[in-house]
Design a protein around this motif. Structure first.
Motif, PDB file in Angstrom:
ATOM      1  N   LEU A  45      80.722  70.072 -24.300  1.00  0.00           N
ATOM      2  CA  LEU A  45      79.875  69.201 -23.061  1.00  0.00           C
ATOM      3  C   LEU A  45      78.817  70.105 -22.450  1.00  0.00           C
TER       4      LEU A  45
ATOM      5  N   PRO B 125      79.475  69.791 -16.224  1.00  0.00           N
ATOM      6  CA  PRO B 125      80.767  69.261 -16.317  1.00  0.00           C
ATOM      7  C   PRO B 125      81.690  70.352 -15.502  1.00  0.00           C
TER       8      PRO B 125
ATOM      9  N   HIS C   1      86.184  62.537  -6.274  1.00  0.00           N
ATOM     10  CA  HIS C   1      85.166  61.532  -5.904  1.00  0.00           C
ATOM     11  C   HIS C   1      84.243  61.617  -4.735  1.00  0.00           C
TER      12      HIS C   1
ATOM     13  N   THR D 237      82.391  62.678 -11.082  1.00  0.00           N
ATOM     14  CA  THR D 237      82.887  61.546 -11.630  1.00  0.00           C
ATOM     15  C   THR D 237      84.006  62.008 -12.633  1.00  0.00           C
ATOM     16  N   VAL D 238      85.079  61.415 -12.592  1.00  0.00           N
ATOM     17  CA  VAL D 238      86.147  62.132 -13.275  1.00  0.00           C
ATOM     18  C   VAL D 238      85.942  61.262 -14.433  1.00  0.00           C
ATOM     19  N   GLU D 239      85.983  61.926 -15.655  1.00  0.00           N
ATOM     20  CA  GLU D 239      85.717  61.506 -16.955  1.00  0.00           C
ATOM     21  C   GLU D 239      87.002  61.480 -17.835  1.00  0.00           C
ATOM     22  N   ALA D 240      87.985  62.365 -17.382  1.00  0.00           N
ATOM     23  CA  ALA D 240      89.096  62.261 -18.407  1.00  0.00           C
ATOM     24  C   ALA D 240      90.300  62.885 -17.574  1.00  0.00           C
ATOM     25  N   GLN D 241      91.539  62.907 -17.760  1.00  0.00           N
ATOM     26  CA  GLN D 241      92.487  63.560 -17.330  1.00  0.00           C
ATOM     27  C   GLN D 241      93.753  63.355 -17.983  1.00  0.00           C
TER      28      GLN D 241
ATOM     29  N   ALA E 239      85.353  66.364 -14.901  1.00  0.00           N
ATOM     30  CA  ALA E 239      84.663  65.677 -14.159  1.00  0.00           C
ATOM     31  C   ALA E 239      83.352  66.191 -14.517  1.00  0.00           C
ATOM     32  N   ARG E 240      82.296  65.517 -13.727  1.00  0.00           N
ATOM     33  CA  ARG E 240      81.028  65.535 -13.958  1.00  0.00           C
ATOM     34  C   ARG E 240      80.158  65.427 -12.530  1.00  0.00           C
TER      35      ARG E 240
ATOM     36  N   GLN F  39      78.010  64.390 -10.065  1.00  0.00           N
ATOM     37  CA  GLN F  39      77.021  62.864  -9.799  1.00  0.00           C
ATOM     38  C   GLN F  39      75.565  63.531  -9.467  1.00  0.00           C
TER      39      GLN F  39
END
Length: 220
Positions: free
Chosen positions: A45, A145, A185, A190-194, A210-211, A213
């Motif tokens: 990433l 990321p 948030h 932005t949470v992309e996976a957990q 997360a990434r 914003q």
């Protein structure tokens, strides 16, 4: 307890256990395939987002920064404990390690391409998490990321001894992924996976990608 109080207790505790902590955790990633997969994905990433320096915040003895470096990233470490930084510099002399606090990172705005906080948020009180995540967002480039590792649960415990029987005075906060996602948030991520894992790292660990914003953080 005041912020200065818990920071001082955390610093002193990890200064006390630095050598034994490093010995106990050395080689642990070799037994943690899911965590290694998470770091490999994080490296992909970072490269996809343009590559650049990556901070391991709360780096301890430097094992994660060293692993990220082996994955091809320009990784460096930051830790509150001078004792831990001494061990990291000793064990990984090719890498850069600095003493610093995640509550006030000495990094420029948007200066890093990625950030890892691997089981280092576990000592941060709930009322300080938002400020720490705001620091993470500030130093990350837009779209950068963020990878977090943490203990999953609902309780806070006071750890008075550990890592070879040395005295410590630190609170360990176990948290639910949904709570951490809400804090992220609000901080502008932005949470992309957990996911959760059972491994040598934790009896029940959480991993969140997360990434940052590009816009302004959420205002409550």
């Amino acid at each position: 307890m005041s912020e200065d109080g818990w920071l001082a207790d955390t610093r002193t505790s990890y200064d006390t256990v630095a050598d034994s902590y490093a010995d106990l955790l050395r080689g642990l990633l070799a037994e943690a395939p899911y965590e290694r997969a998470a770091f490999a994905l994080f490296a992909d990433l970072v490269r996809a987002a343009g590559d650049g320096p990556v901070a391991d915040v709360g780096c301890g003895p430097g094992r994660i920064a060293a692993h990220l470096h082996d994955l091809g990233l320009d990784a460096f470490g930051i830790d509150l404990s001078p004792g831990m930084i001494d061990v990291a510099r000793r064990d990984h002399p090719r890498l850069r390690f600095e003493v610093g606090s995640m509550t006030d990172l000495d990094l420029g705005d948007g200066s890093i391409a990625g950030l890892v906080a691997w089981y280092s948020l576990i000592h941060i009180p709930d009322d300080t998490i938002g400020a720490v995540l705001a620091q993470f967002r500030r130093v990350l480039r837009p779209g950068g990321p963020l990878l977090l590792g943490f203990h999953v649960g609902d309780e806070t415990t006071l750890k008075t001894q550990g890592y070879g029987g040395h005295p410590m005075k630190i609170h360990v906060h176990r948290r639910q992924p949904a709570q951490l996602a809400a804090w992220l948030h609000d901080a502008g991520f932005t949470v992309e996976a957990q996911t959760t894992v059972v491994s040598p790292e934790s009896r029940l660990g959480g991993i969140v990608f997360a990434r940052r914003q590009p816009g302004r953080p959420h205002q409550p």
